[in-house]
Design a protein around this motif. Structure first.
Motif, PDB file in Angstrom:
ATOM      1  N   ALA A 113       0.838  -1.202   0.000  1.00  0.00           N
ATOM      2  CA  ALA A 113       0.000   0.000   0.000  1.00  0.00           C
ATOM      3  C   ALA A 113       0.870   1.249   0.000  1.00  0.00           C
ATOM      4  CB  ALA A 113      -0.914   0.004   1.217  1.00  0.00           C
ATOM      5  N   THR A 114       0.415   2.271  -0.691  1.00  0.00           N
ATOM      6  CA  THR A 114       1.150   3.535  -0.760  1.00  0.00           C
ATOM      7  C   THR A 114       0.754   4.421   0.412  1.00  0.00           C
ATOM      8  OG1 THR A 114      -0.565   4.415  -2.228  1.00  0.00           O
ATOM      9  CG2 THR A 114       1.396   3.445  -3.265  1.00  0.00           C
ATOM     10  N   GLU A 115       1.088   3.959   1.608  1.00  0.00           N
ATOM     11  CA  GLU A 115       0.771   4.699   2.826  1.00  0.00           C
ATOM     12  C   GLU A 115       1.813   4.377   3.893  1.00  0.00           C
ATOM     13  OE1 GLU A 115      -2.478   2.494   5.280  1.00  0.00           O
ATOM     14  OE2 GLU A 115      -3.083   2.268   3.179  1.00  0.00           O
ATOM     15  N   ALA A 116       1.661   5.018   5.063  1.00  0.00           N
ATOM     16  CA  ALA A 116       2.574   4.812   6.190  1.00  0.00           C
ATOM     17  C   ALA A 116       4.017   5.068   5.739  1.00  0.00           C
ATOM     18  CB  ALA A 116       2.380   3.419   6.777  1.00  0.00           C
ATOM     19  N   ASP A 117       4.946   4.093   5.950  1.00  0.00           N
ATOM     20  CA  ASP A 117       6.362   4.326   5.649  1.00  0.00           C
ATOM     21  C   ASP A 117       6.763   3.748   4.295  1.00  0.00           C
ATOM     22  OD1 ASP A 117       8.662   5.600   6.534  1.00  0.00           O
ATOM     23  OD2 ASP A 117       9.493   3.822   7.499  1.00  0.00           O
ATOM     24  N   ASN A 118       5.796   3.556   3.416  1.00  0.00           N
ATOM     25  CA  ASN A 118       6.097   2.997   2.099  1.00  0.00           C
ATOM     26  C   ASN A 118       7.061   3.881   1.311  1.00  0.00           C
ATOM     27  OD1 ASN A 118       5.503   1.354  -0.441  1.00  0.00           O
ATOM     28  ND2 ASN A 118       4.825   3.398  -1.058  1.00  0.00           N
ATOM     29  N   ALA A 119       6.955   5.217   1.455  1.00  0.00           N
ATOM     30  CA  ALA A 119       7.823   6.120   0.685  1.00  0.00           C
ATOM     31  C   ALA A 119       9.292   5.891   1.009  1.00  0.00           C
ATOM     32  CB  ALA A 119       7.435   7.576   0.961  1.00  0.00           C
ATOM     33  N   ALA A 120       9.606   5.614   2.283  1.00  0.00           N
ATOM     34  CA  ALA A 120      11.003   5.370   2.668  1.00  0.00           C
ATOM     35  C   ALA A 120      11.514   4.074   2.046  1.00  0.00           C
ATOM     36  CB  ALA A 120      11.120   5.318   4.182  1.00  0.00           C
ATOM     37  N   LEU A 121      10.686   3.034   2.045  1.00  0.00           N
ATOM     38  CA  LEU A 121      11.054   1.766   1.413  1.00  0.00           C
ATOM     39  C   LEU A 121      11.288   1.963  -0.080  1.00  0.00           C
ATOM     40  CD1 LEU A 121      11.347  -1.327   1.208  1.00  0.00           C
ATOM     41  CD2 LEU A 121       8.845  -1.461   1.126  1.00  0.00           C
ATOM     42  N   GLU A 122      10.387   2.654  -0.734  1.00  0.00           N
ATOM     43  CA  GLU A 122      10.493   2.882  -2.175  1.00  0.00           C
ATOM     44  C   GLU A 122      11.762   3.667  -2.520  1.00  0.00           C
ATOM     45  OE1 GLU A 122       8.053   5.552  -5.339  1.00  0.00           O
ATOM     46  OE2 GLU A 122       6.846   4.266  -4.029  1.00  0.00           O
ATOM     47  N   ALA A 123      12.063   4.709  -1.739  1.00  0.00           N
ATOM     48  CA  ALA A 123      13.251   5.529  -2.013  1.00  0.00           C
ATOM     49  C   ALA A 123      14.529   4.726  -1.847  1.00  0.00           C
ATOM     50  CB  ALA A 123      13.255   6.750  -1.096  1.00  0.00           C
ATOM     51  N   ALA A 124      14.606   3.901  -0.791  1.00  0.00           N
ATOM     52  CA  ALA A 124      15.805   3.084  -0.563  1.00  0.00           C
ATOM     53  C   ALA A 124      15.967   2.043  -1.668  1.00  0.00           C
ATOM     54  CB  ALA A 124      15.716   2.411   0.800  1.00  0.00           C
ATOM     55  N   TYR A 125      14.848   1.486  -2.114  1.00  0.00           N
ATOM     56  CA  TYR A 125      14.898   0.497  -3.188  1.00  0.00           C
ATOM     57  C   TYR A 125      15.437   1.111  -4.477  1.00  0.00           C
ATOM     58  CZ  TYR A 125      13.252  -2.277  -7.116  1.00  0.00           C
ATOM     59  OH  TYR A 125      13.183  -2.977  -8.296  1.00  0.00           O
TER      60      TYR A 125
END
Length: 359
Positions: A176-188
């Motif tokens: 889901a594109t919520e919570a801390d997903n943005a940090a995971l996506e950026a690191a990936y």
């Protein structure tokens, strides 16, 4: 008189609940442990079960009671765990976990949370242990996957959609594109070798039903509550089975109940136990650490631990000193999967580590 006694007992329970303390008629958890495999345990096997407070998600469980049975024989294994009823809090969550070891190596372990105590005052239970490294039956991965906790798995992102596959269960779900997903996506995006290539990641999260970007029905979806780290160059295959105590890079993640927070560009506090000469090497977060250790089954002791004398930033030095002061108090250890816990002689968890593979 019976009516008076009943009223008095109800009054005591009410006062205890107001104070936040639970009341239990029993002070022992009793249980039966077994496993599916039709094999006998060697005489040197050891069964251990612990009663733990699992209320805090950001800290290791607190052990409130423990039992240890040497040469438990053929299952079912009957056990009891004594505990102090006055230490039980009404709003806390408690569980029992168990394991069987042989010469310090994990053979069987519980892989699901078995809640006890609570409003129902559960003090009897049955445990089904699973064999470490055993393959799951076909089709059981999805149902066996826990719905909340810390997950290690492969993450990929392509066409504005993230997918996470849990290493332990093989469950593959959208993120889901919520919570801390943005940090995971950026690191990936920084770590991937090519667009869409899977990268091993560690996250704290849960599975919930969400509406997909396309489609009329809700479906199970990963919710990343906290991004922990990306592990480029590793794989789920490397995480199969428990990590060995020795010759593993153990990263410190929790010290005396407090999560380890690293400053920018700070070294990871870690340990590596080298069996050739029973030597410990590592880092306290600033200085290099060296010392010795002795290992006798589940008994572990560190000795002559010392560090170099580099100047360290404020806060880093305090963590390093606390780390060094804790190691001489270690008397026991246990590993479940990729996590190492160091315990004192009373069974209290002093430090928690997660394995990293030497490059």
């Amino acid at each position: 008189m019976p009516s008076f006694r009943r009223s008095f007992a109800l009054g005591v329970i009410a006062l205890s609940l107001i104070a936040g303390q639970a009341v239990f008629a029993a002070s022992t958890i009793t249980g039966i442990a077994t496993y599916r495999e039709r094999i006998s345990l060697p005489p040197a096997a050891v069964f251990e079960a612990t009663l733990e407070d699992i209320s805090r998600a950001d800290a290791p469980a607190t052990v409130l009671g423990r039992t240890r049975i040497e040469s438990p024989g053929t299952p079912p294994i009957r056990f009891g765990i004594d505990f102090d009823p006055t230490a039980i809090e009404a709003r806390h969550r408690y569980a029992v976990r168990a394991r069987i070891t042989l010469d310090g190596k994990l053979m069987f372990t519980t892989d699901t949370v078995k809640p006890v105590l609570g409003p129902e005052q559960v003090t009897q239970l049955e445990l089904l242990l699973v064999r470490v490294g055993a393959a799951r039956p076909a089709g059981s991965a999805a149902s066996a996957a826990p719905s909340t906790g810390r997950f290690r798995g492969t993450y990929s992102y392509l066409a504005d959609a993230g997918v996470f596959t849990d290493c332990a269960s093989g469950r593959k779900l959208p993120v889901a594109t919520e919570a801390d997903n943005a940090a995971l996506e950026a690191a990936y995006l920084k770590a991937r070798a090519t667009p869409g290539a899977p990268v091993l990641a560690v996250v704290d999260g849960r599975i919930e039903m969400r509406m997909p970007m396309e489609g009329p029905q809700r479906r199970p979806t990963w919710i990343v509550e906290r991004f922990v780290e990306i592990l480029p160059g590793s794989s789920c295959e490397a995480l199969a089975g428990p990590a060995p105590l020795e010759n593993t890079y153990w990263k410190l993640v929790n010290l005396r109940g407090a999560p380890v927070q690293l400053a920018d560009k700070q070294r990871e506090p870690h340990l590596i136990l080298q069996p050739a000469n029973r030597r410990v090497v590592g880092s306290g977060g600033c200085n290099r650490l060296v010392g010795g250790y002795t290992l006798d089954g589940e008994r572990l002791a560190f000795s002559k631990m010392a560090g170099t004398m580099m100047a360290c930033p404020q806060g880093v030095m305090e963590l390093e000193r606390a780390f060094l002061d804790t190691l001489p108090q270690v008397a026991d250890w246990r590993i479940e999967g990729q996590q190492l816990e160091l315990l004192d002689a009373q069974g209290t968890v002093l430090a928690v580590f997660e394995s990293r593979y030497l490059k």
